[in-house]
Write a protein that holds these residues in place. Structure first.
Motif, PDB file in Angstrom:
ATOM      1  N   PRO A   8     -38.552 -18.493 -19.365  1.00  0.00           N
ATOM      2  CA  PRO A   8     -38.705 -19.454 -18.268  1.00  0.00           C
ATOM      3  C   PRO A   8     -37.366 -20.077 -17.924  1.00  0.00           C
ATOM      4  CG  PRO A   8     -39.657 -20.310 -20.294  1.00  0.00           C
ATOM      5  CD  PRO A   8     -39.240 -18.901 -20.566  1.00  0.00           C
ATOM      6  N   ARG A   9     -37.141 -20.275 -16.625  1.00  0.00           N
ATOM      7  CA  ARG A   9     -35.893 -20.894 -16.173  1.00  0.00           C
ATOM      8  C   ARG A   9     -35.959 -22.390 -16.417  1.00  0.00           C
ATOM      9  NH1 ARG A   9     -33.955 -18.954 -10.488  1.00  0.00           N
ATOM     10  NH2 ARG A   9     -32.020 -19.640 -11.397  1.00  0.00           N
ATOM     11  N   ARG A  10     -34.829 -22.911 -16.842  1.00  0.00           N
ATOM     12  CA  ARG A  10     -34.767 -24.356 -17.018  1.00  0.00           C
ATOM     13  C   ARG A  10     -34.792 -25.006 -15.655  1.00  0.00           C
ATOM     14  NH1 ARG A  10     -29.815 -26.121 -20.515  1.00  0.00           N
ATOM     15  NH2 ARG A  10     -28.838 -25.195 -18.735  1.00  0.00           N
ATOM     16  N   GLN A  11     -35.598 -26.039 -15.545  1.00  0.00           N
ATOM     17  CA  GLN A  11     -35.604 -26.774 -14.291  1.00  0.00           C
ATOM     18  C   GLN A  11     -34.394 -27.687 -14.267  1.00  0.00           C
ATOM     19  OE1 GLN A  11     -39.213 -28.893 -13.640  1.00  0.00           O
ATOM     20  NE2 GLN A  11     -40.062 -27.208 -12.469  1.00  0.00           N
ATOM     21  N   ARG A  12     -33.739 -27.681 -13.146  1.00  0.00           N
ATOM     22  CA  ARG A  12     -32.573 -28.556 -13.011  1.00  0.00           C
ATOM     23  C   ARG A  12     -33.041 -29.964 -12.712  1.00  0.00           C
ATOM     24  NH1 ARG A  12     -28.127 -25.148  -9.607  1.00  0.00           N
ATOM     25  NH2 ARG A  12     -28.081 -23.400 -11.009  1.00  0.00           N
ATOM     26  N   GLN A  13     -32.466 -30.890 -13.425  1.00  0.00           N
ATOM     27  CA  GLN A  13     -32.767 -32.282 -13.148  1.00  0.00           C
ATOM     28  C   GLN A  13     -31.967 -32.717 -11.929  1.00  0.00           C
ATOM     29  OE1 GLN A  13     -31.767 -34.336 -16.760  1.00  0.00           O
ATOM     30  NE2 GLN A  13     -33.914 -34.587 -17.242  1.00  0.00           N
ATOM     31  N   THR A  14     -32.578 -33.561 -11.152  1.00  0.00           N
ATOM     32  CA  THR A  14     -31.860 -34.103 -10.009  1.00  0.00           C
ATOM     33  C   THR A  14     -30.773 -35.022 -10.542  1.00  0.00           C
ATOM     34  OG1 THR A  14     -33.856 -34.024  -8.687  1.00  0.00           O
ATOM     35  CG2 THR A  14     -32.094 -35.433  -7.900  1.00  0.00           C
ATOM     36  N   ARG A  15     -29.553 -34.773 -10.119  1.00  0.00           N
ATOM     37  CA  ARG A  15     -28.434 -35.592 -10.562  1.00  0.00           C
ATOM     38  C   ARG A  15     -28.086 -36.579  -9.462  1.00  0.00           C
ATOM     39  NH1 ARG A  15     -26.134 -34.041 -15.087  1.00  0.00           N
ATOM     40  NH2 ARG A  15     -24.198 -35.103 -14.611  1.00  0.00           N
ATOM     41  N   HIS A  16     -27.671 -37.768  -9.888  1.00  0.00           N
ATOM     42  CA  HIS A  16     -27.300 -38.814  -8.941  1.00  0.00           C
ATOM     43  C   HIS A  16     -25.837 -39.171  -9.151  1.00  0.00           C
ATOM     44  CE1 HIS A  16     -31.380 -39.522  -7.511  1.00  0.00           C
ATOM     45  NE2 HIS A  16     -31.751 -39.273  -8.749  1.00  0.00           N
ATOM     46  N   CYS A  17     -25.195 -39.515  -8.072  1.00  0.00           N
ATOM     47  CA  CYS A  17     -23.782 -39.868  -8.083  1.00  0.00           C
ATOM     48  C   CYS A  17     -23.561 -41.065  -9.005  1.00  0.00           C
ATOM     49  CB  CYS A  17     -23.327 -40.203  -6.663  1.00  0.00           C
ATOM     50  SG  CYS A  17     -21.596 -40.694  -6.536  1.00  0.00           S
ATOM     51  N   ARG A  22     -26.479 -41.757  -4.764  1.00  0.00           N
ATOM     52  CA  ARG A  22     -27.099 -40.711  -3.943  1.00  0.00           C
ATOM     53  C   ARG A  22     -27.217 -39.424  -4.749  1.00  0.00           C
ATOM     54  NH1 ARG A  22     -23.505 -42.035   1.192  1.00  0.00           N
ATOM     55  NH2 ARG A  22     -21.969 -41.360  -0.308  1.00  0.00           N
ATOM     56  N   ARG A  23     -28.073 -38.538  -4.276  1.00  0.00           N
ATOM     57  CA  ARG A  23     -28.214 -37.246  -4.945  1.00  0.00           C
ATOM     58  C   ARG A  23     -26.920 -36.459  -4.860  1.00  0.00           C
ATOM     59  NH1 ARG A  23     -34.187 -35.200  -3.545  1.00  0.00           N
ATOM     60  NH2 ARG A  23     -35.080 -36.047  -5.439  1.00  0.00           N
ATOM     61  N   VAL A  24     -26.579 -35.812  -5.968  1.00  0.00           N
ATOM     62  CA  VAL A  24     -25.408 -34.939  -5.996  1.00  0.00           C
ATOM     63  C   VAL A  24     -25.887 -33.556  -5.576  1.00  0.00           C
ATOM     64  CG1 VAL A  24     -23.655 -33.881  -7.461  1.00  0.00           C
ATOM     65  CG2 VAL A  24     -24.284 -36.270  -7.820  1.00  0.00           C
ATOM     66  N   PRO A  33     -21.178 -30.227 -14.876  1.00  0.00           N
ATOM     67  CA  PRO A  33     -21.898 -30.725 -13.696  1.00  0.00           C
ATOM     68  C   PRO A  33     -21.100 -31.826 -12.994  1.00  0.00           C
ATOM     69  CG  PRO A  33     -23.024 -31.353 -15.728  1.00  0.00           C
ATOM     70  CD  PRO A  33     -21.862 -30.515 -16.115  1.00  0.00           C
ATOM     71  N   ARG A  34     -21.261 -31.897 -11.681  1.00  0.00           N
ATOM     72  CA  ARG A  34     -20.563 -32.901 -10.889  1.00  0.00           C
ATOM     73  C   ARG A  34     -21.105 -34.290 -11.203  1.00  0.00           C
ATOM     74  NH1 ARG A  34     -20.524 -31.148  -4.709  1.00  0.00           N
ATOM     75  NH2 ARG A  34     -19.734 -33.264  -4.612  1.00  0.00           N
TER      76      ARG A  34
END
Length: 117
Positions: A8-17, A22-24, A33-34
């Motif tokens: 199974p692919r790892r789900q990417r967590q939403t990253r925030h600035c 704001r969403r990165v 990761p940025r």
């Protein structure tokens, strides 16, 4: 005959600035990761870090303006009010649809609160 199932692919967590909250945007690239959504946020964070270092504050110090602090306090108050609405609805034996709506409001306020600036 066995068929191989891909892992199974790892789900990417939403990253925030780390600066503005704001969403990165996902770059889809390898590596670190940025942390920031834009170069301007990266620059503001650098300026804040150097100002903190010059001021003799600890490295992990958080500096907020009076307006930022007031905004944070307002959002915390909104979260408390939304949670109190859920408690009141439970005590009044509200139906499941109403509780679901109130819980969604708590989540929305909490998501907004995650954004520090």
């Amino acid at each position: 005959m066995e068929t191989s199932v891909p892992p199974p692919r790892r789900q990417r967590q939403t990253r925030h600035c780390a600066w503005c909250g704001r969403r990165v945007p996902e770059a889809g690239r390898q590596g670190r990761p940025r942390l920031y959504c834009a170069q301007s946020c990266r620059q503001r964070a650098y300026e804040r870090r150097t100002a903190v270092q010059r001021g003799g504050l600890p490295e992990d110090a958080v500096v907020l303006s009076a307006a930022e602090l007031a905004d944070l306090q307002d959002r915390l108050f909104q979260l408390r009010c939304a949670a109190e609405d859920v408690v009141t609805a439970v005590e009044d034996a509200a139906d499941q649809a109403e509780l679901r709506k109130l819980a969604a409001q708590v989540v929305a306020v909490a998501e907004e609160l995650e954004r520090l600036r």
